[in-house]
Design a protein around this motif. Structure first.
Motif, PDB file in Angstrom:
ATOM      1  N   UNK A 142      45.606  35.650   2.835  1.00 19.89           N
ATOM      2  CA  UNK A 142      44.478  35.141   2.060  1.00 19.89           C
ATOM      3  C   UNK A 142      44.823  33.771   1.481  1.00 19.89           C
ATOM      4  N   UNK A 143      43.798  33.109   0.971  1.00 20.96           N
ATOM      5  CA  UNK A 143      43.974  31.842   0.268  1.00 20.96           C
ATOM      6  C   UNK A 143      42.895  31.764  -0.798  1.00 20.96           C
ATOM      7  N   UNK A 144      43.059  30.833  -1.713  1.00 25.28           N
ATOM      8  CA  UNK A 144      42.058  30.678  -2.754  1.00 25.28           C
ATOM      9  C   UNK A 144      42.564  29.832  -3.893  1.00 25.28           C
ATOM     10  N   UNK A 145      42.008  30.091  -5.069  1.00 22.00           N
ATOM     11  CA  UNK A 145      42.383  29.366  -6.281  1.00 22.00           C
ATOM     12  C   UNK A 145      42.692  30.369  -7.383  1.00 22.00           C
ATOM     13  N   UNK A 146      43.699  30.071  -8.180  1.00 22.82           N
ATOM     14  CA  UNK A 146      43.966  30.816  -9.414  1.00 22.82           C
ATOM     15  C   UNK A 146      43.897  29.784 -10.529  1.00 22.82           C
ATOM     16  N   UNK A 147      42.954  29.991 -11.451  1.00 21.41           N
ATOM     17  CA  UNK A 147      42.733  29.026 -12.529  1.00 21.41           C
ATOM     18  C   UNK A 147      42.656  27.603 -11.983  1.00 21.41           C
ATOM     19  N   UNK A 148      41.930  27.442 -10.882  1.00 25.17           N
ATOM     20  CA  UNK A 148      41.660  26.170 -10.209  1.00 25.17           C
ATOM     21  C   UNK A 148      42.841  25.589  -9.438  1.00 25.17           C
TER      22      UNK A 148
END
Length: 161
Positions: A41-47
């Motif tokens: 997976x990929x994404x953002x944590x607190x931007x």
């Protein structure tokens, strides 16, 4: 799909993690086309961007939050964070160091044993050799890896096969 949610950091053993909401988890699993094994997976944590793997452990899918993803994550248990998550179809397999490939070609027993290892164990060896900085340490550790794969000695904290 890129879903966003808030979650509270929890701890299992020494590992900080969050649960992914069921609806979002179902969508990620559907997009990945599987319900077993690890899910990239990929994404953002607190931007802040991250790449990670969803793992099912003790009957539950968990997103482990390491210090690369979130600074001081082990000290942030109980904190609520904002996360976006999406299936990551990018190939994550590392390329084998040419010197390791050459050494395996020269030693058939080591090569056969390497092929018998799980993909994750193969990647562990490849990653270790690939991240070494000097030619001397590459050569020295390839010798150790070949010995390990031939049934002699240990390598990366594992004892002979």
């Amino acid at each position: 799909m890129n879903a966003k949610f808030k979650a509270t950091i929890e701890l299992i053993g020494i590992n900080p993690f969050v649960f992914v909401p069921e609806k979002i988890l179902a969508a990620v699993l559907q997009e990945a086309g599987k319900e077993k094994g690890s899910i990239p997976i990929k994404g953002l944590i607190n931007k802040n961007p991250y790449r990670q793997t969803l793992v099912k452990y003790a009957g539950h899918w968990r997103l482990y939050v390491n210090t690369i993803m979130l600074k001081d994550s082990p000290k942030r248990i109980g904190e609520t964070i904002t996360i976006s998550i999406a299936f990551d179809p990018a190939d994550r397999k590392l390329k084998m160091h040419p010197a390791l490939g050459k050494a395996l070609t020269k030693n058939k027993a080591a090569k056969e044993n390497f092929k018998k290892l799980s993909t994750s164990r193969q990647q562990e060896i490849i990653r270790y050799i690939s991240n070494l900085r000097t030619a001397e340490s590459v050569e020295r550790n390839i010798t150790k890896a070949i010995n390990f794969l031939s049934g002699n000695g240990s390598f990366v904290g594992r004892h002979s096969l």
